[in-house]
Structures are given as structure tokens and as C-alpha cells.
Design a protein around this motif. Structure first.
Motif, PDB file in Angstrom:
ATOM      1  N   UNK A  74       1.469   0.835 -20.947  1.00 54.92           N
ATOM      2  CA  UNK A  74       0.981   1.832 -19.981  1.00 54.92           C
ATOM      3  C   UNK A  74       0.809   1.213 -18.599  1.00 54.92           C
ATOM      4  N   UNK A  75       0.954   2.044 -17.588  1.00 58.92           N
ATOM      5  CA  UNK A  75       0.830   1.589 -16.200  1.00 58.92           C
ATOM      6  C   UNK A  75      -0.425   2.168 -15.578  1.00 58.92           C
ATOM      7  N   UNK A  76      -1.045   1.348 -14.733  1.00 61.51           N
ATOM      8  CA  UNK A  76      -2.229   1.777 -14.010  1.00 61.51           C
ATOM      9  C   UNK A  76      -1.769   2.290 -12.639  1.00 61.51           C
ATOM     10  N   UNK A  77      -1.930   3.592 -12.423  1.00 60.97           N
ATOM     11  CA  UNK A  77      -1.552   4.204 -11.156  1.00 60.97           C
ATOM     12  C   UNK A  77      -2.772   4.304 -10.246  1.00 60.97           C
ATOM     13  N   UNK A  78      -2.620   3.837  -9.027  1.00 56.65           N
ATOM     14  CA  UNK A  78      -3.699   3.868  -8.043  1.00 56.65           C
ATOM     15  C   UNK A  78      -3.486   5.029  -7.086  1.00 56.65           C
ATOM     16  N   UNK A  79      -4.591   5.617  -6.647  1.00 58.92           N
ATOM     17  CA  UNK A  79      -4.542   6.692  -5.662  1.00 58.92           C
ATOM     18  C   UNK A  79      -5.770   6.636  -4.776  1.00 58.92           C
ATOM     19  N   UNK A  80      -5.685   7.315  -3.644  1.00 55.12           N
ATOM     20  CA  UNK A  80      -6.806   7.355  -2.707  1.00 55.12           C
ATOM     21  C   UNK A  80      -7.875   8.327  -3.197  1.00 55.12           C
ATOM     22  N   UNK A  81      -9.116   7.938  -3.043  1.00 53.77           N
ATOM     23  CA  UNK A  81     -10.221   8.865  -3.263  1.00 53.77           C
ATOM     24  C   UNK A  81     -10.412   9.667  -1.972  1.00 53.77           C
ATOM     25  N   UNK A  82     -11.282  10.634  -1.997  1.00 58.69           N
ATOM     26  CA  UNK A  82     -11.584  11.371  -0.763  1.00 58.69           C
ATOM     27  C   UNK A  82     -12.139  10.420   0.294  1.00 58.69           C
ATOM     28  N   UNK A  83     -12.997   9.502  -0.135  1.00 59.60           N
ATOM     29  CA  UNK A  83     -13.530   8.493   0.783  1.00 59.60           C
ATOM     30  C   UNK A  83     -12.395   7.632   1.336  1.00 59.60           C
ATOM     31  N   UNK A  84     -11.446   7.275   0.476  1.00 58.86           N
ATOM     32  CA  UNK A  84     -10.297   6.483   0.911  1.00 58.86           C
ATOM     33  C   UNK A  84      -9.447   7.216   1.936  1.00 58.86           C
ATOM     34  N   UNK A  85      -9.284   8.536   1.764  1.00 58.74           N
ATOM     35  CA  UNK A  85      -8.512   9.332   2.729  1.00 58.74           C
ATOM     36  C   UNK A  85      -9.198   9.354   4.086  1.00 58.74           C
ATOM     37  N   UNK A  86     -10.507   9.504   4.089  1.00 58.27           N
ATOM     38  CA  UNK A  86     -11.262   9.500   5.343  1.00 58.27           C
ATOM     39  C   UNK A  86     -11.178   8.124   5.997  1.00 58.27           C
ATOM     40  N   UNK A  87     -11.328   7.088   5.178  1.00 58.26           N
ATOM     41  CA  UNK A  87     -11.249   5.716   5.669  1.00 58.26           C
ATOM     42  C   UNK A  87      -9.883   5.451   6.297  1.00 58.26           C
ATOM     43  N   UNK A  88      -8.817   5.909   5.633  1.00 58.81           N
ATOM     44  CA  UNK A  88      -7.463   5.718   6.149  1.00 58.81           C
ATOM     45  C   UNK A  88      -7.276   6.445   7.475  1.00 58.81           C
ATOM     46  N   UNK A  89      -7.819   7.637   7.602  1.00 56.12           N
ATOM     47  CA  UNK A  89      -7.730   8.369   8.871  1.00 56.12           C
ATOM     48  C   UNK A  89      -8.379   7.562   9.992  1.00 56.12           C
ATOM     49  N   UNK A  90      -9.532   6.973   9.699  1.00 52.49           N
ATOM     50  CA  UNK A  90     -10.205   6.139  10.701  1.00 52.49           C
ATOM     51  C   UNK A  90      -9.393   4.890  11.019  1.00 52.49           C
ATOM     52  N   UNK A  91      -8.783   4.290   9.990  1.00 51.22           N
ATOM     53  CA  UNK A  91      -7.949   3.110  10.231  1.00 51.22           C
ATOM     54  C   UNK A  91      -6.717   3.460  11.059  1.00 51.22           C
ATOM     55  N   UNK A  92      -6.146   4.647  10.846  1.00 54.37           N
ATOM     56  CA  UNK A  92      -4.994   5.072  11.652  1.00 54.37           C
ATOM     57  C   UNK A  92      -5.365   5.090  13.131  1.00 54.37           C
ATOM     58  N   UNK A  93      -6.528   5.639  13.441  1.00 51.22           N
ATOM     59  CA  UNK A  93      -6.993   5.692  14.832  1.00 51.22           C
ATOM     60  C   UNK A  93      -7.218   4.278  15.368  1.00 51.22           C
ATOM     61  N   UNK A  94      -7.885   3.450  14.566  1.00 49.31           N
ATOM     62  CA  UNK A  94      -8.161   2.082  14.984  1.00 49.31           C
ATOM     63  C   UNK A  94      -6.868   1.304  15.197  1.00 49.31           C
ATOM     64  N   UNK A  95      -5.902   1.500  14.312  1.00 47.59           N
ATOM     65  CA  UNK A  95      -4.618   0.800  14.442  1.00 47.59           C
ATOM     66  C   UNK A  95      -3.914   1.218  15.736  1.00 47.59           C
ATOM     67  N   UNK A  96      -3.900   2.511  16.026  1.00 44.54           N
ATOM     68  CA  UNK A  96      -3.271   2.991  17.267  1.00 44.54           C
ATOM     69  C   UNK A  96      -3.929   2.358  18.488  1.00 44.54           C
TER      70      UNK A  96
END
Length: 111
Positions: A74-96
């Protein structure tokens, strides 16, 4: 000073952001994440990615699920949590902002 060490540190600094971005919109297992990073010339080894995935999961940014595989265990599939999605949005802004700042500082010197 060793240029390879500096380059490795630069890659490490953006690795979490890259992993979260890879998982945006679609769950993936570790080998898929690793392949995507390698295709992008991000030199990452399995010994680096698994502890990082665990750290991101423990921080509440990722979750995982087990899925049966037709070609092995079996494979362990990773996905973003809601917190992870918000965090990524903030990182996108910071990266820009960071990319723009670095470009402002370095562009005149590189031309």
C-alpha cells in the motif's frame, strides 16, 4: 566557501514550499513528490523527504491516507489540510515578495 553547500542551503530553504505546492489540488505519494522535485532539478533524496513530510504532517499542514497498490505494498498518499492550504496561500504571497525583492537587488548587477 563551497558553492555546492550554498546551493544546497538555498534548495533546502524552499523545499517545504515546493512540496506544499506539488500537493496543491492533488494527493500524491512520496515517490511522486520526489520525482516531481527531481524533474525540476531540485536535488532531493528519500532521506530528506520523508522526515520533511512527517514534520509537515505533525505541523497540521498535511494529512495522509493509505491506498492499495496493484504493483506492491500500500502507498501513503499525502494531501494538504485546510490549514496547509491557507499556509500555502501565505507562502505564495511571501515567495512573490521575496522574488521581487531579490530581483530588485540582483538585476542591476547581473546586466
Amino acid at each position: 566557501m563551497n558553492i555546492e553547500n550554498t546551493k544546497a542551503q538555498m534548495r533546502k530553504g524552499v523545499l517545504e514550499y515546493c512540496i506544499l505546492s506539488i500537493l496543491e489540488g492533488e494527493d500524491k505519494y512520496a515517490s511522486e513528490i520526489l520525482d516531481t522535485l527531481k524533474d525540476a532539478k531540485m536535488l532531493v533524496v528519500e532521506g530528506t523527504i520523508y522526515p520533511l513530510l512527517t514534520r509537515l504532517k505533525n505541523a497540521g499542514l498535511l494529512n495522509y491516507r493509505w491506498e492499495e497498490s496493484t504493483s506492491g505494498p500500500p502507498r501513503k498518499y499525502y494531501g494538504l489540510t485546510e490549514t496547509g492550504k491557507i499556509f500555502l496561500t501565505e507562502l505564495n504571497t511571501t515567495w512573490d515578495e521575496l522574488r521581487n525583492a531579490v530581483n530588485l537587488v540582483t538585476n542591476d548587477k547581473n546586466n
